[in-house]
Write an enzyme that holds these catalytic residues in place. Structure first.
Site, PDB file in Angstrom:
ATOM      1  N   MET A   1     -15.112  -1.303  -9.392  1.00  0.00           N
ATOM      2  CA  MET A   1     -15.815  -0.483  -8.478  1.00  0.00           C
ATOM      3  C   MET A   1     -15.269  -0.724  -7.114  1.00  0.00           C
ATOM      4  O   MET A   1     -14.736  -1.454  -6.350  1.00  0.00           O
ATOM      5  CB  MET A   1     -17.541  -0.972  -8.615  1.00  0.00           C
ATOM      6  CG  MET A   1     -18.305  -0.279  -7.508  1.00  0.00           C
ATOM      7  SD  MET A   1     -18.434   1.402  -8.219  1.00  0.00           S
ATOM      8  CE  MET A   1     -18.609   1.902  -6.380  1.00  0.00           C
ATOM      9  N   GLU A   2     -15.407   0.679  -6.439  1.00  0.00           N
ATOM     10  CA  GLU A   2     -14.564   1.103  -5.110  1.00  0.00           C
ATOM     11  C   GLU A   2     -15.375   0.733  -3.916  1.00  0.00           C
ATOM     12  O   GLU A   2     -14.888   1.321  -2.991  1.00  0.00           O
ATOM     13  CB  GLU A   2     -14.000   2.304  -5.239  1.00  0.00           C
ATOM     14  CG  GLU A   2     -15.229   3.433  -4.927  1.00  0.00           C
ATOM     15  CD  GLU A   2     -15.552   4.003  -6.432  1.00  0.00           C
ATOM     16  OE1 GLU A   2     -15.701   3.404  -7.498  1.00  0.00           O
ATOM     17  OE2 GLU A   2     -16.301   5.060  -6.430  1.00  0.00           O
TER      18      GLU A   2
ATOM     19  N   HIS B   1      -6.285   2.690  -8.670  1.00  0.00           N
ATOM     20  CA  HIS B   1      -7.493   3.847  -8.743  1.00  0.00           C
ATOM     21  C   HIS B   1      -8.625   3.356  -7.840  1.00  0.00           C
ATOM     22  O   HIS B   1      -9.112   4.471  -7.092  1.00  0.00           O
ATOM     23  CB  HIS B   1      -8.311   3.720 -10.103  1.00  0.00           C
ATOM     24  CG  HIS B   1      -9.473   4.600 -10.517  1.00  0.00           C
ATOM     25  ND1 HIS B   1      -9.199   5.357 -11.520  1.00  0.00           N
ATOM     26  CD2 HIS B   1     -10.496   4.324 -10.298  1.00  0.00           C
ATOM     27  CE1 HIS B   1     -10.410   6.059 -11.474  1.00  0.00           C
ATOM     28  NE2 HIS B   1     -11.337   5.253 -10.756  1.00  0.00           N
ATOM     29  N   GLU B   2      -8.922   2.309  -7.660  1.00  0.00           N
ATOM     30  CA  GLU B   2     -10.028   1.867  -6.786  1.00  0.00           C
ATOM     31  C   GLU B   2      -9.680   2.092  -5.388  1.00  0.00           C
ATOM     32  O   GLU B   2     -10.271   2.444  -4.542  1.00  0.00           O
ATOM     33  CB  GLU B   2     -10.471   0.472  -6.860  1.00  0.00           C
ATOM     34  CG  GLU B   2     -11.055   0.164  -8.300  1.00  0.00           C
ATOM     35  CD  GLU B   2     -12.170   1.205  -8.775  1.00  0.00           C
ATOM     36  OE1 GLU B   2     -12.664   1.785  -8.336  1.00  0.00           O
ATOM     37  OE2 GLU B   2     -11.947   1.339 -10.454  1.00  0.00           O
TER      38      GLU B   2
ATOM     39  N   GLU C   1     -23.338   1.772  -7.628  1.00  0.00           N
ATOM     40  CA  GLU C   1     -23.092   2.955  -8.106  1.00  0.00           C
ATOM     41  C   GLU C   1     -23.626   2.835  -9.544  1.00  0.00           C
ATOM     42  O   GLU C   1     -23.544   1.873 -10.212  1.00  0.00           O
ATOM     43  CB  GLU C   1     -21.657   3.336  -8.095  1.00  0.00           C
ATOM     44  CG  GLU C   1     -21.359   4.826  -8.523  1.00  0.00           C
ATOM     45  CD  GLU C   1     -20.004   5.334  -8.665  1.00  0.00           C
ATOM     46  OE1 GLU C   1     -19.041   4.380  -8.643  1.00  0.00           O
ATOM     47  OE2 GLU C   1     -19.776   6.523  -8.807  1.00  0.00           O
TER      48      GLU C   1
HETATM   49  N1  BES Z   1     -16.693   4.253  -9.793  1.00  0.00           N
HETATM   50  C1  BES Z   1     -16.183   3.741 -10.929  1.00  0.00           C
HETATM   51  C2  BES Z   1     -17.177   2.697 -11.429  1.00  0.00           C
HETATM   52  C3  BES Z   1     -17.980   3.064 -11.970  1.00  0.00           C
HETATM   53  C4  BES Z   1     -18.240   3.808 -13.024  1.00  0.00           C
HETATM   54  C5  BES Z   1     -19.617   2.592 -11.402  1.00  0.00           C
HETATM   55  C6  BES Z   1     -19.822   4.324 -13.467  1.00  0.00           C
HETATM   56  C7  BES Z   1     -20.679   3.121 -11.839  1.00  0.00           C
HETATM   57  C8  BES Z   1     -20.747   3.781 -13.216  1.00  0.00           C
HETATM   58  C9  BES Z   1     -14.864   3.349 -10.851  1.00  0.00           C
HETATM   59  O1  BES Z   1     -13.965   3.703  -9.890  1.00  0.00           O
HETATM   60  C10 BES Z   1     -13.949   3.385 -11.951  1.00  0.00           C
HETATM   61  O2  BES Z   1     -13.787   4.578 -12.255  1.00  0.00           O
HETATM   62  N2  BES Z   1     -13.771   2.520 -12.636  1.00  0.00           N
HETATM   63  C11 BES Z   1     -13.002   2.653 -14.185  1.00  0.00           C
HETATM   64  C12 BES Z   1     -11.713   2.162 -14.113  1.00  0.00           C
HETATM   65  C13 BES Z   1     -10.689   3.068 -13.835  1.00  0.00           C
HETATM   66  C14 BES Z   1      -9.367   2.609 -13.569  1.00  0.00           C
HETATM   67  C15 BES Z   1     -10.612   4.181 -14.685  1.00  0.00           C
HETATM   68  C16 BES Z   1     -13.907   1.790 -15.142  1.00  0.00           C
HETATM   69  O3  BES Z   1     -14.674   0.935 -14.447  1.00  0.00           O
HETATM   70  O4  BES Z   1     -13.827   1.898 -16.330  1.00  0.00           O
HETATM   71 ZN    ZN Z   2     -13.282   5.764 -10.156  1.00  0.00          ZN
END
Ligand code: BES
Ligand code: ZN
Length: 833
Positions: free
Chosen positions: A261-262, A295-296, A126
């Protein structure tokens, strides 16, 4: 917004077969991809996404074709003299690529185990980095199935989205073939291999759940594993759809750009977001682990099963997951009072960014994928989560849940937009959901309600809240929002949808509006009402979230010249008996904001007795050491109180901190909850090279990612110019992982003695930062923001502008404007008050 071509319009992949051979020693890979799909019209050309891959050969329907790559567009065009007929098409491409340390695409994590250097190889696709691993249509609505086969060193553990179908070994190598994935987006594909181990458990529905880490850290995955199993059980019921895969793995990677990352069935985390080691993990970090895991896992449904149509609707994914993570953790740990923490963390952070003229709407048009990362911000996440919380309250929990389950069922294995969610919710509710929500997602900013009380009635008006009076002056006519008005102190409620209005609430005395800060707005009261509320606070007659909201609004209004700072401080006087951690977070945060504008030491000195008096009762009550019977909330509060007391140079606190520091031989000698204060106090009071060296030694010897963050804050905290220089020079050294660089820079800016030197360092090393994080907009955009938060002079604003005009700022223009706005509004606040 730049327009972008959607490749999915011409080619609809149905399935990918990917065979990759990876060499961790040479940091390279090579392989073959077979794509079966549908060509939508007759054509000589087929275009796919690729980035940094070397294409060796390509065939379409078994005929050789020519290949041409465009670096600028990340595209690979396959061409033939013959036209391919619309309809079914088979593409075969062989290619090779490099594994590099940028932390996206296929990348390495380095660590040491039993004195040996080791490596894990993992992926981060992502938002649009799958194209760095294989040619594909790299767009979220281009869903397909994936059959993955990996050839890796024999001794490695190998994990991907689905269970292992077969494994074969020869010549010190093994080939692992994985089950076909469900229909899903390219950004969710993932694999990890290397020297790691795991522990495992099972959900009620017999899903096998494993938590992986490097061998040394595997024992610290127990907490996350327990949380994961309970969350999966909870979501299975809440969403009314069982988790769709047979297994779910959570992996901690030593090098990781984001937090987590999910990837479907193969969730990846930075170590500090998954590992809990009682000796090194503070209570706050432990909560963070629970939230990130929840969250994930929430994304496995909301994001993976149903995916946003295009990045414009990113907020759907992230805002929703950021809300539901609290719902799940609150269910698992009711005494953590997570919804109170939601308000100080998500709600306030969302309002903070949305207070700027340079904010953006929740639904944000995205053209070129390079714009995507800049919206992974407090608007998509925190404001997104806050307006979902508001909607949840507006609809009622059961209608909301039923609507969600209906939405997921309706769009499973497919894509959806914001309006699809509103429609599904409306199917299960008698309320007009789209009507209510549209203003909140499409308009930038949020309202402030001006409320004047007399004769059992509030006279009301609303307009957009802007923290910068300079920006406010430019507004000709403000937007309005449908505002849910209610109060904890009477049962009436109403939707206030006009510019002006009245609300008859039949109480003799004014009541605090916006019960529990559920609505995403602020309230500005008349001064008699504020006096009345101050009395209620002092008498203990106002609940926690209402106290917190009242206080925060009053400081934010003062900053915006819509109230007086002295009035906010007077209100704060009535909080001298405050014992709730979340309220203290706001008190400490607002005091720190005041302090940040004080550039003379004299002013800061004058503030100390005031703060000292405020913290005294809590300091007495909590002391330094945990006792077994205290609440979770009190344990969280202790570090806040101790650090305020340390700031005021409370003699006993300073003495105790110094004695604790001098007796420390390793970080684990002090409780992780208070370790940061022990360090910070020693740094401030001793300010010498011996202290610096001791902390650096701790840093180099620590294998805890959480402890390293605490230590980086201490090491960058010195007043001595040489020590500041030494700390800055560590940033580019091999001792600091790339994933930690942003912390070092942020903390160094937060040290008021170091901010000038840090700014010089940032300018001198911008090219280095650009090389390392150029494609990682989320990280690179944070650097100007850290600078913008700590300077409040016109001269600096000019310098800041001049510097960023002179370098390439593609993709981070908005954060730069946001930072400039912040600097100028601090200048204005300081001059005014
Ligand atoms: N999908 C995101 C990770 C991500 C963010 C991948 C930007 C690529 C680009 C993941 O689900 C996410 O939101 N992660 C957060 C943590 C969450 C608990 C707020 C993060 O990485 O800070
Ligand atoms: Zn997220």
């Amino acid at each position: 917004m730049t327009d972008v071509k959607h490749l999915y319009k011409s080619l609809k992949p149905k399935s990918y077969k990917i065979e990759l051979g990876l060499d961790p020693d040479k940091l390279s890979f090579g392989g073959r991809v077979l794509i079966s799909g549908i060509l939508t019209s007759d054509s000589n050309e087929v275009t796919l996404h690729t980035a940094d891959l070397k294409i060796r050969s390509a065939k379409i329907n078994n005929f050789d074709v020519t290949t041409k790559t465009s670096k600028k567009e990340d595209e690979l065009t396959l061409r033939s003299d013959l036209k391919f007929k619309s309809g079914k098409i088979d593409i075969e491409i062989t290619y090779s690529g490099k594994i590099n340390e940028n932390m996206h695409g296929i990348y390495p994590s380095n660590f040491a185990h039993e004195g040996k250097n080791k490596i894990l190889i993992g992926t981060q696709f992502e938002s649009h980095h799958a194209r760095e691993a294989f040619p594909c249509v790299d767009e979220p609505n281009a869903k397909a199935t994936f059959d993955l086969s990996l050839t890796t060193p024999l001794e490695n553990e190998v994990v991907a989205n689905t269970p292992v179908k077969s494994e074969e070994s020869s010549n010190n190598k093994k080939t692992t073939v994985f089950d076909t994935t469900p229909v899903m987006s390219t950004y969710l594909l993932a694999f990890v291999f290397g020297d790691m181990s795991y522990i495992e458990a099972e959900t009620k529905n017999n899903v096998q759940v494993r938590a992986y880490a490097t061998p040394e850290n595997t024992e610290h995955t127990q907490f996350a594993l327990d949380v994961a199993v309970k969350c999966l059980d909870f979501f299975d019921e809440y969403f009314e759809i069982p988790y769709p895969l047979d297994k779910c793995d959570l992996l901690a990677l030593p090098d990781f750009a984001a937090g987590a990352m999910e990837n479907w069935g193969c969730l990846t985390f930075r170590e500090s977001a998954l590992l809990v080691d009682e000796k090194n993990t503070s209570l706050g970090s432990k909560q963070w682990v629970a939230l990130v895991v929840a969250h994930e896992l929430a994304h496995q449904w909301f994001g993976n099963l149903v995916t946003m149509e295009w990045w414009t609707d990113l907020w759907l994914n992230e805002g929703f997951a950021s809300w539901v993570e609290y719902l799940a953790v609150d269910e698992l740990f009711p005494d953590w009072k997570m919804w109170e923490q939601f308000v100080t963390d998500d709600f306030m952070r969302g309002q903070g960014l949305d207070s700027l003229a340079n904010s953006h709407p929740v639904e944000m048009s995205i053209g070129d994928p390079n714009e995507i990362r800049s919206i992974f911000d407090a608007i998509s996440y925190n404001k997104g989560a806050s307006i979902i919380r508001m909607l949840h309250a507006y609809m009622g929990p059961e209608d909301f849940r039923k609507g969600l389950a209906h939405y997921l069922d309706k769009h499973k294995y497919a894509n959806a937009k914001t309006s699809d969610l509103w429609n599904a919710l409306e199917d299960k509710s008698d309320k007009k959901i789209a009507n209510f929500m549209t203003a909140w997602t499409s308009q930038t900013g949020f309202p402030v309600v001006k409320a004047t009380f007399s004769d059992s009635k509030f006279e009301l008006s609303q307009s957009r809240y802007l923290i910068s009076p300079i920006e406010l002056k430019k507004v000709k006519k403000s937007d309005t929002w449908p505002i849910p008005l209610d109060t904890n102190y009477s049962s009436e409620s109403t939707l206030f949808d006009n510019e002006h209005g009245n609300w008859n609430i039949k109480t003799k005395q004014p009541t605090k509006l916006n019960s529990d800060q559920t609505g995403f707005y602020m309230v500005s009261y008349d001064s008699d009402s504020i006096k009345h509320f101050a009395g209620s606070v002092a008498k203990g007659k106002m609940n926690t979230l209402d106290r917190l909201g009242l206080l925060n609004d009053s400081f934010q209004l003062a900053k915006a010249a819509q109230g007086k700072t002295t009035d906010a401080l007077k209100l704060l006087d009535s909080f001298d008996g405050e014992s709730e951690g979340v309220v203290w977070d706001i008190m400490a945060g607002q005091l720190a904001a005041l302090r940040a504008t004080m550039e003379t030491e004299e002013l800061r000195e004058l503030m100390k007795p005031y703060v000292a008096e405020l913290v005294e009762p809590q300091l007495k009550r909590l002391g330094w050491d945990k006792n077994d019977s205290e609440s979770h909330i009190d344990t969280l509060l202790r570090p806040t109180i101790l650090s305020q007391a340390s700031f005021t140079e409370n003699r006993a606190v300073v003495k105790e901190a110094l004695s604790r520091f001098s007796s420390m031989e390793k970080p684990e000698d002090q409780d992780p909850d208070i370790r940061g204060i022990v360090y910070a106090t020693a740094v401030r009071e001793l300010n010498d090279k011996a202290t610096f060296d001791k902390l650096v030694k701790f840093y180099k010897n620590s294998s805890s990612a959480q402890e390293k963050v605490t230590l980086s804050s201490a090491i960058t905290g010195f007043k001595h110019t040489d020590l500041i220089e030494k700390a800055l020079s560590m940033i580019k050294s091999k001792d600091v992982r790339l994933q930690e660089v942003a912390y070092w820079i942020a903390y160094s800016f937060m040290n008021r003695h170091a901010k000038e030197q840090t700014w010089v360092w940032l300018k001198e090393n911008w090219q280095w930062l650009e090389d390392k994080f150029g494609k990682d907009i989320m990280t690179i955009q944070s650097f100007p923001k850290y600078a913008g938060k700590v300077f409040s002079s016109k001269e600096f604003a000019a310098e800041f502008r001049e510097f960023f005009d002179s370098v390439d700022t593609a993709g981070i223009e908005r954060p730069i404007e946001q930072s400039l706005e912040t600097i100028l509004l601090l200048v204005d606040w300081k001059e005014r008050d």
